[in-house]
Design a protein around this motif. Sequence first.
Motif, PDB file in Angstrom:
ATOM      1  N   ARG A   1     -24.670 -47.569  58.029  1.00 40.49           N
ATOM      2  CA  ARG A   1     -25.583 -46.735  57.128  1.00 40.49           C
ATOM      3  C   ARG A   1     -25.121 -45.547  56.732  1.00 40.49           C
ATOM      4  NH1 ARG A   1     -30.572 -44.957  60.989  1.00 40.49           N
ATOM      5  NH2 ARG A   1     -31.183 -47.172  60.912  1.00 40.49           N
TER       6      ARG A   1
ATOM      7  N   THR B   1     -38.835 -42.386  54.328  1.00 40.74           N
ATOM      8  CA  THR B   1     -38.067 -43.059  55.403  1.00 40.74           C
ATOM      9  C   THR B   1     -37.452 -42.026  56.406  1.00 40.74           C
ATOM     10  OG1 THR B   1     -37.174 -44.785  53.814  1.00 40.74           O
ATOM     11  CG2 THR B   1     -36.157 -44.416  55.987  1.00 40.74           C
ATOM     12  N   ASN B   2     -37.228 -40.874  56.008  1.00 44.98           N
ATOM     13  CA  ASN B   2     -36.902 -39.917  56.667  1.00 44.98           C
ATOM     14  C   ASN B   2     -38.048 -39.286  57.581  1.00 44.98           C
ATOM     15  OD1 ASN B   2     -34.162 -39.744  56.371  1.00 44.98           O
ATOM     16  ND2 ASN B   2     -34.171 -37.706  55.000  1.00 44.98           N
TER      17      ASN B   2
ATOM     18  N   ARG C   1     -38.473 -41.679  60.031  1.00 50.20           N
ATOM     19  CA  ARG C   1     -37.605 -41.693  61.353  1.00 50.20           C
ATOM     20  C   ARG C   1     -37.706 -40.721  62.145  1.00 50.20           C
ATOM     21  NH1 ARG C   1     -31.870 -42.212  58.583  1.00 50.20           N
ATOM     22  NH2 ARG C   1     -31.270 -41.923  60.539  1.00 50.20           N
ATOM     23  N   TYR C   2     -37.876 -39.403  61.541  1.00 48.84           N
ATOM     24  CA  TYR C   2     -37.864 -38.001  62.474  1.00 48.84           C
ATOM     25  C   TYR C   2     -38.979 -37.631  63.010  1.00 48.84           C
ATOM     26  CZ  TYR C   2     -33.181 -38.382  60.959  1.00 48.84           C
ATOM     27  OH  TYR C   2     -31.614 -38.739  60.937  1.00 48.84           O
TER      28      TYR C   2
ATOM     29  N   ASP D   1     -32.907 -39.833  65.824  1.00 49.39           N
ATOM     30  CA  ASP D   1     -34.185 -40.264  65.173  1.00 49.39           C
ATOM     31  C   ASP D   1     -34.979 -41.012  66.224  1.00 49.39           C
ATOM     32  OD1 ASP D   1     -33.150 -42.804  65.161  1.00 49.39           O
ATOM     33  OD2 ASP D   1     -32.845 -42.911  63.021  1.00 49.39           O
ATOM     34  N   ARG D   2     -36.152 -41.440  65.702  1.00 44.89           N
ATOM     35  CA  ARG D   2     -36.963 -42.173  66.632  1.00 44.89           C
ATOM     36  C   ARG D   2     -36.382 -43.533  67.300  1.00 44.89           C
ATOM     37  NH1 ARG D   2     -41.995 -42.161  65.789  1.00 44.89           N
ATOM     38  NH2 ARG D   2     -42.683 -44.018  66.781  1.00 44.89           N
ATOM     39  N   PHE D   3     -35.405 -43.901  66.459  1.00 35.99           N
ATOM     40  CA  PHE D   3     -34.775 -45.178  66.986  1.00 35.99           C
ATOM     41  C   PHE D   3     -33.616 -45.074  67.710  1.00 35.99           C
ATOM     42  CE2 PHE D   3     -36.982 -45.845  62.569  1.00 35.99           C
ATOM     43  CZ  PHE D   3     -37.969 -46.632  63.257  1.00 35.99           C
TER      44      PHE D   3
ATOM     45  N   GLY E   1     -28.469 -38.684  62.504  1.00 33.33           N
ATOM     46  CA  GLY E   1     -28.758 -38.806  61.262  1.00 33.33           C
ATOM     47  C   GLY E   1     -27.556 -38.003  60.506  1.00 33.33           C
TER      48      GLY E   1
END
Length: 400
Positions: free
Chosen positions: A235, A302-303, A306-307, A357-359, A363
């Motif tokens: 990524r 997307t951010n 993700r956050y 992040d949530r995954f 980052g």
Amino acid sequence: MQPAPMPQNEQDRLNTLYSYQILDTLPEKDFDDITILASEICQTPIASISIIDADRQWLKSKVGMLSQETPREITFCGHAINKADEILLVPNSEEDERFRDNPLVTGEPHVIFYAGVPLKAEDGNPLGTLCVIDTKPRQLSDSQLKSLKALANQVVTQLELRKKNRELALSRFSLQEINEELEKFAQVVAHDLKSPCNNIIGLSELLLHSNNNQLNHENQEIIRYVSDSAVQLKRLIDDILQYSRTLNFSPGVGEFTFDKLMLELKRMVQLPEQFELISNGPDSRISVSKAPLLQILLNLTTNAIRYNDKTHGLVTISFFEDKDKYHFSVADNGKGIAEDELERIFEPDYTTLKGTDRFNTLGHGIGLATVKRLVKKMGGEILISSNVGEGTTFHFTIAK
């Protein structure tokens, strides 16, 4: 006839002259206008911007003269450049021993009166003259001489401007070549780095699934950590490549509506369960380059996903326009960003939120750095406001 003596610094003078790349160029209106003014102000039938080359006089602009160039040894201007700070005045060449038997006096164009102001470059070297000529004896008034000097200064200004514009164009071309080479290099490096990352990810998954019963919990965690690190590196490589592309990005112009823009964005975003993406704004026509605008919105959206630490996530994209700009905002109800982090949020080396992040992946700030660069390239600005525990809003503008 007395040929003009060569200046002591002739080679240095020629080097300066050639740096302007003016010899044998096509006529240019800016120079022609000055020559016409010189002829009108001094009331002479002939005027020219004369450039003195190594063995010839070449005319950049002329009024009333047919010959484009003349051998240097018979020129009046060849004499004039030997005293770069003075005007060469020849009231009557038939009474001047330097010129009385000069073929330019005895034949066409019958130069009887001559006044030439040296064209002095920035380094002090004379390039030629702005001169006025008549076929009969005469004098110039003080105001005419003053005006002729002013026009000669304008010739030099135009030469300097022309030179600087050419140098700027060359530097831009060189910079573009460098950027293109850097982008090609980045693509090659990205490909070479992503291939082993994909291998690591694939082998890690294969190792976990094939040997799940033979690996203890600690070994499984190590393999997962290796796989997650490879995913994160991949990524990061993608984001670095995307950031490098913005360095040479030049926005074009397209036309689309806000609703169609949102429809396309929603197709590109993968929403987790119990997450909602909504848009607010008039379905106005937007006239900008769509690809970079979509990239900006995609990165921010997307951010925002993700956050987001909430079970029920909400991302809201708002839009309005004024006379000069389009205004967009991307707001979320996520974890928010501490005030002391906001100043560095757009720096490429910033680690986003100093956490995962949530995954559960780390980052970095390259995505937001790319967003800021794209917004700036499109003539806009980007601002951020945030409350810890409540959410974050990015507001950015795009010039019309």
